[in-house]
Design a protein around this motif. Structure first.
Motif, PDB file in Angstrom:
ATOM      1  N   SER B  32     -26.074  51.603   0.525  1.00 32.70           N
ATOM      2  CA  SER B  32     -24.833  51.151   0.549  1.00 32.70           C
ATOM      3  C   SER B  32     -23.954  52.373   0.144  1.00 32.70           C
ATOM      4  O   SER B  32     -23.939  53.078  -0.886  1.00 32.70           O
ATOM      5  CB  SER B  32     -24.555  50.005  -0.553  1.00 32.70           C
ATOM      6  OG  SER B  32     -25.407  49.061  -0.068  1.00 32.70           O
TER       7      SER B  32
ATOM      8  N   HIS D  30     -22.120  43.762   0.614  1.00 35.38           N
ATOM      9  CA  HIS D  30     -23.403  43.991   1.351  1.00 35.38           C
ATOM     10  C   HIS D  30     -24.539  43.284   0.869  1.00 35.38           C
ATOM     11  O   HIS D  30     -24.715  43.216  -0.429  1.00 35.38           O
ATOM     12  CB  HIS D  30     -23.922  45.661   1.082  1.00 35.38           C
ATOM     13  CG  HIS D  30     -22.914  46.447   1.672  1.00 35.38           C
ATOM     14  ND1 HIS D  30     -23.338  47.431   2.556  1.00 35.38           N
ATOM     15  CD2 HIS D  30     -21.325  46.588   1.691  1.00 35.38           C
ATOM     16  CE1 HIS D  30     -22.160  48.211   2.978  1.00 35.38           C
ATOM     17  NE2 HIS D  30     -20.870  47.704   2.644  1.00 35.38           N
ATOM     18  N   SER D  32     -28.251  41.952   0.580  1.00 30.42           N
ATOM     19  CA  SER D  32     -29.581  42.579   0.595  1.00 30.42           C
ATOM     20  C   SER D  32     -30.679  41.364   0.310  1.00 30.42           C
ATOM     21  O   SER D  32     -30.671  40.939  -0.968  1.00 30.42           O
ATOM     22  CB  SER D  32     -30.217  43.437  -0.300  1.00 30.42           C
ATOM     23  OG  SER D  32     -29.165  44.818   0.022  1.00 30.42           O
TER      24      SER D  32
END
Lengths: 336, 336, 336, 336
Positions: B32, D30, D32
Motif C-alpha cells: 500500500s 485497503h 487485506s
C-alpha cells in the motif's frame, strides 16, 4: 527523626561534622558505634533541611528518614475516616460512592442523555471533562466554559452533583463556580502551583495519583492541598506506568488498602484510565471495591465510537446498569 | 501475518528487497503506497525468521506482527476453559481453588500443624517449599528431598494434594515423584531449560509470572511447556516489579481478566508475594477473586516470627479462617 | 547491623519482644526513644534470619539493614580491582577489553568469517551463542555442542579466546570444556541452581545483569558464584526493563561507575542488547566507555538480514572497524 | 496512515463498519484478507479522531498508527539541526554548550560566587532556580522574583546568559522579563497549560523530559510549544523513573542519539538530576557527551552542605573545573 549511616571507613572528623550540624540544627544525636560502621540516630522532627544537609557531608553513606514526610494527610494525625458531604452525598463513609459520566462533555444532548443514564443506574455523581489535558496539541481540548455550563445544566436536570477537571491555576475560581468537586488529573498531580491554588478554595478536590508517583509522593501532593487550608481531599488510584503495555496503565490494587492504612482520606479507583479497555473495566471495578475502595469513577458513553476522547475505555449504558448491580451485591457480601 | 512500515524516504530498491525476501520465504506481500510512506502487509503464518530478517533491511522503519506469537495457550486455539483434575480437586472449573501453606517446609511439626489448619480452613491444596530460590547464598535454601518427604507425609495425614517448587532441570523427576503439582517460580519463569523439562512430565505445572515478564512473554513461557507436550499448565499472577517499593511487587490485577480473555488456562493469584505484607494479603486476595481468578495461593504460618523465610507476608491461622469465609461470601455474590 | 523502627503507637510489650529476639540471636540492641517513636539499633553482622524475624513482630514499622548483603563482591572486602587473565588477555586492568561476534554461531563459514573480522578490527575476544535462550519455543535454539566445536575452531584459527552462554546446570561441564569464559544471560541471572554450578568451575564467568535486577540483587548474584569458590566474575550491564519501549531495554549507564564504586569486579557493557537497534550501538558503546566500563560486548554480523537471531542489533564489519577506532581515541582522551 | 487489525472471528458486518467510518472520515481503506484475520490499511494523514473512533468498533483487535504523532518537532519536517542563539551562545551547533549553577538561587553572595566560578570554568550559561517545584509543601520553595533579580545581577557581572524554571502559566511573562531561556521542569513536562503559554513567547525554552514520559510523549510536549509558535525548543534528558532506586532516576542514555535521529532540536543531558549523587555526575556527564549530547546542565555549589535544595547532587567548584577539562578532551577526541 532520622538515621545517619556512616561509611565503613568514615573518619572521626567525618562523624564530628555530622554531630556538629545535627546539634546546630537543634537536634539530639545518639551515636552507636558498631564493629563495621557508626550509625547516628537523630531525635526530633527533622522536616526541613537537616536531612539534605547531612546527606552532603563526607563519610555519610546514607540518611534514612524514619518519620513520614506528610502530616495532615496521615492517619496518625487523624484517626477516624474523613467523610466529605457533597450536596447530600457522603463520600468516605459506610457506603460506596459511584461517579460516572463521559470523558468529555461534547454537547448538550450527549451530556443530558448520559446524565440521565448515570442517575437511573443508581450512581451518585456525574463526571465530565470541560478542560482536557491531551497528549497531542491537535486533539480535542474540551469545550471549556461552555462545558461547565452544560454540566451545571445536567446537574439541574438530574440533581446529581458534578465533578470536572481543572488544569490551570488561573481557572480554579471559574471551575469552582460550576463544579461541586474539582478534579486534578494524573498529569497535573505534581503541578504544585495548581495544588496550592485548589488548596485555597472551599470545594472538595479529587486528586488523581500521578502515573509516576509512589505512594509517599502521592500523599505529599494531598498534603500540599491540605497545607493550604483545604481539608476535603479525595484520593483516586488510576493506575501507574509500568513496563506492561497491554493495558493503558497498571492498576496498583494494593495501593487502595495501603492508603486506607496510612491516611484518613477517602480513596477511589478509576478502572477506566487504569485499564484503557472497556472489557476490563467491570472486573477491575469489582476488584477495587473488594480491596476496600470508598468509591469508583467510571467512564460511560452511549456511542463510544463517536466519543471525542477515550471512547475505547467507556462502557455502554447497559454495561453500567449491570456493573452497578454486581457491585452492590459484592459490596453487601463484603460488609456482612 | 505482519505489517512492514517503510521509512518516509525509503527508496524503490529498499522496497524491492523487502518484497524479494517476503516472497523467498513463501509469503504474499500486499503493498500500500501512501502519500507519506509505503506499508507492506505480509499474509501467512509468519512465525519463524521472517520478522527478524525484514527488520534488518534498509529503509524498514518497523515490523509489526499482527498474529499472536503463542498458539497452544490461546483461547483462539481452544475455546473452552481448561480444567485440571488433581486428586479430585478441579482447577479452572466453576469453583474457586484455594492453595495455602508455609513459604518453606521447615520441619515435621511445622508442616503437619499448618497442613491441618489449611485443611480445616477449607482450602484444597497444600503448598510448601523444599527447594528455595533465595536472593542471598547465605539464606536458608530449603530442606531439599527431606522437605519433599515431609510434604508427602502431610498429604497422607490430611488428604490434601501438594504443590512445591522445582528449580533445577535435574530435579524435575525427583520433585515429580512427590508433588501433585510442580511450581515454577517467578525468577525461573524464563528459565527455558527448566520449562522444557517440566513440559515432558505428566504432572500439572503452576507457572508463576516473572516479575519482568509482560503478558505476551508470560504466555510464551506457558507455550514452552505445552509445546513440549504437557498441557496441564496453571498460570499465576504474583505481582510485577515497578517503581513503587512500598509493596514487594505490584499486583497486576488487570492481568487476571486479560489472561482469561487471551487464554483457556486457569489463572491464580498470589497476594502474599505480590504485596509482601501480611495486612495487605486479605484485601488483595479478595480483589483477585472479584477480578475473576480461578484460585488463590496464600502463605500461612503459625509463628511467622520463627519462619525460616518470608515470615512478614504469611498470615496467621485465624486470619486464614476469616479470609476463606470472606472469600466464599464474595465468590457467591459474584456468581449470582 | 540493622535499624528497627517501631510504629508510633507501639507498646512497651512490642518493644520488649524485639529486644528479646535481638538478644536471643546474640546481638546488642541500642534503644533510642524519640518523641514520636522508638528506634532500635542492632549491632553486629545481621546476615541471616534476624532481619526477617524482627520484621514479623507486632509494633515494628520497618527494619532497615545498614550493612550491605554482599561481602566477597564488595570493594570493602577487596580494595584493588580484580584483573582476570584469559589466555593472555587481561580483563579489568588498565586497558579496555573488546568482545565481539555474532549473536549465534550459525555455521562454520559464518563464524570463521566473523572471527577473522573481529580479530582484524582489534578486538580481543570472540563471542557466539551455541545454546540460545529464546522467548519462543519455535525460534532457533542454537547449534548446541556443534556450536561449541565451531567456536573452538574459530579460536584455533584466530587465537582469540571465546565466550559463550550456558543455560542449564547440566551443561556447565560441557561448555567449560570448550569456552574460555562462560556467560550467564540476563534471563538466567537469578537462576541460582546455574549460578551455584558455575561457581564450582575454574573458568571465568561473565554474569549479565537481569533486566529486572536492581544493583544490590545483581551483586548478590555475583556473590552466589563467588561464595561457591569461583572468584573470576565479570559483570555486564546490558539494559534494564522500563516503561520506554523505543529501545529493547534501557541501558543503565550510571550502573557502570556505581558498580566500580561498590565492587572490585570488572564491569562490561553490552550496547547491542541494551538498545536492540544497530544505529544506537556506536553512541551507546562510546557512552559506556566514557562512563568507565572495563570492556564492551558487541554483536557483529556480515549479513544481518540472514542472521538466525537478533540481526537488527548487529553492526556490520565496517561499522565495527570504525567503532573500535573511535573508542580507542575516546579511551586515550579519558585516560590523559 | 494507520493499520486496523481485526479480530480473528470478526464478522463481515464488523469489517463493513470499519470501512464505512474510514470512508466517512475521508480516507481510503485497503483491505487485506489473510487466512487468519483481516487487516485494513488506512491511507492519509490520520491525525485527529479516526484512530480513536475505529478503536471502539466491534471486532477491532487493535489500531496501529504508522505515522508519527508529532510533526514540527520531527527531522522529517526539518532536516538540518536547529541552532538557537542566546546572547551569542550557539546551542545545537558544532560545539558543546555547558550550563552550570546552583539548584536554587539562595542569596546575592551565593549566586555571584557560583556565577564567577561557572564563568571561570569555561561554561556558557548560568542556571539557578527562583521558583522551585518541591515535593514537600514544607520545603524551601525558592526566592521568587527576588531570585530572578539576582540572576539578572549575576548576568550583568559575568556576561553569562541565564536559564531559570517557570512553574505557573501566570508567571511566564514575569520570568521571560529576566531569563534568557525558560526551563520547564520534569514534573511540569505534561502541564499543557504551561506548555501553551511558553509557546506564545519569543524566548527559547528548555523542556525537560518527564520522568515517566516515553520518547513519543516527550516529543509531543515539544510539539505543544512549537504548535503555539515558539520554535526555539531545547530538549533535555534528565533520567526516567525505573525500579532501580540506587540512583534518583535512571539516565536514559540511548534517548540522546535517538532524539537526534527523530528530531532536529538540540538535546542536552542533566547528569545531576539523573543520578542524584555527586560522585556519579562526572562519569555520566562524560557518557552523555560521548553519546552525542549538544550540551550539559550541571549543578554546582561551593558549600553543598548549606545548599537549600539538592546539595547531595551538586559538584564542587574544583570538580567542575576538572570535569570541563575532561569533557573538552573527550569532545575533541570524538569530533576528530
Amino acid at each position: 527523626m532520622m538515621i545517619v549511616v556512616m561509611e565503613k571507613n568514615a573518619s572521626i572528623q567525618n562523624i564530628s561534622s555530622v554531630l556538629q550540624i545535627v546539634e546546630e540544627c537543634g537536634f539530639t544525636p545518639h551515636v552507636s558505634k558498631g564493629e563495621e560502621r557508626t550509625v547516628i540516630g537523630v531525635m526530633g522532627d527533622e522536616r526541613g533541611l537537616i536531612t539534605e544537609k547531612v546527606q552532603t557531608l563526607k563519610g555519610v553513606e546514607k540518611v534514612i528518614p524514619t518519620s513520614k514526610p506528610y502530616k495532615l494527610v496521615s492517619r496518625e494525625w487523624k484517626q477516624e475516616n474523613t467523610v466529605i458531604n457533597v450536596r447530600g452525598v457522603a463520600i468516605g463513609g459506610s457506603t460506596l460512592t459511584l461517579i460516572a459520566g463521559p470523558c468529555s462533555v461534547e454537547n448538550e444532548e450527549q451530556i443530558l442523555e448520559i446524565a440521565a443514564t448515570v442517575k437511573e443506574a443508581g450512581c451518585h455523581i456525574l463526571r465530565g471533562g470541560a478542560f482536557k489535558p491531551r497528549t497531542s496539541p491537535y486533539s480535542f481540548q474540551g469545550l471549556g466554559e461552555q462545558g461547565l455550563e452544560l454540566l451545571a445544566l445536567a446537574r439541574e436536570k438530574t440533581g446529581l452533583p458534578v465533578i470536572t477537571e481543572v488544569v490551570n491555576p488561573n481557572q480554579v475560581e471559574l471551575v469552582a463556580q460550576y463544579a461541586d468537586i474539582l478534579q486534578i488529573g494524573a498529569r497535573n498531580s505534581q503541578n504544585f502551583a495548581l495544588l496550592q491554588e485548589v488548596g485555597k478554595i472551599n470545594k472538595p478536590v479529587m486528586l488523581k495519583r500521578g502515573m509516576m508517583s509512589n505512594l509517599e509522593e502521592y500523599l505529599m501532593c494531598a498534603e500540599y492541598i491540605m497545607a493550604n487550608g483545604n481539608y476535603d481531599v479525595i484520593l483516586c488510584e488510576r493506575g501507574i506506568r509500568t513496563f506492561e503495555t497491554y493495558t493503558r496503565n497498571t492498576m496498583d490494587i494494593s495501593a487502595i488498602p495501603l492508603i486506607k492504612q496510612l491516611s484518613h482520606l477517602p480513596v477511589f479507583a478509576d478502572p477506566s484510565h487504569a485499564t484503557g479497555k472497556r472489557s476490563l473495566v467491570p472486573p477491575v471495578a469489582k476488584a477495587a471495591v473488594a480491596a476496600g475502595a470508598d468509591g469508583l469513577m467510571i467512564e460511560v458513553h452511549h456511542h463510544p465510537e463517536n466519543a471525542l476522547s477515550d471512547g475505547a475505555q467507556a462502557i455502554l449504558p447497559n454495561e453500567l446498569y449491570k456493573l452497578v448491580r454486581d457491585i452492590r451485591a459484592l459490596s453487601d457480601a463484603i460488609r456482612r
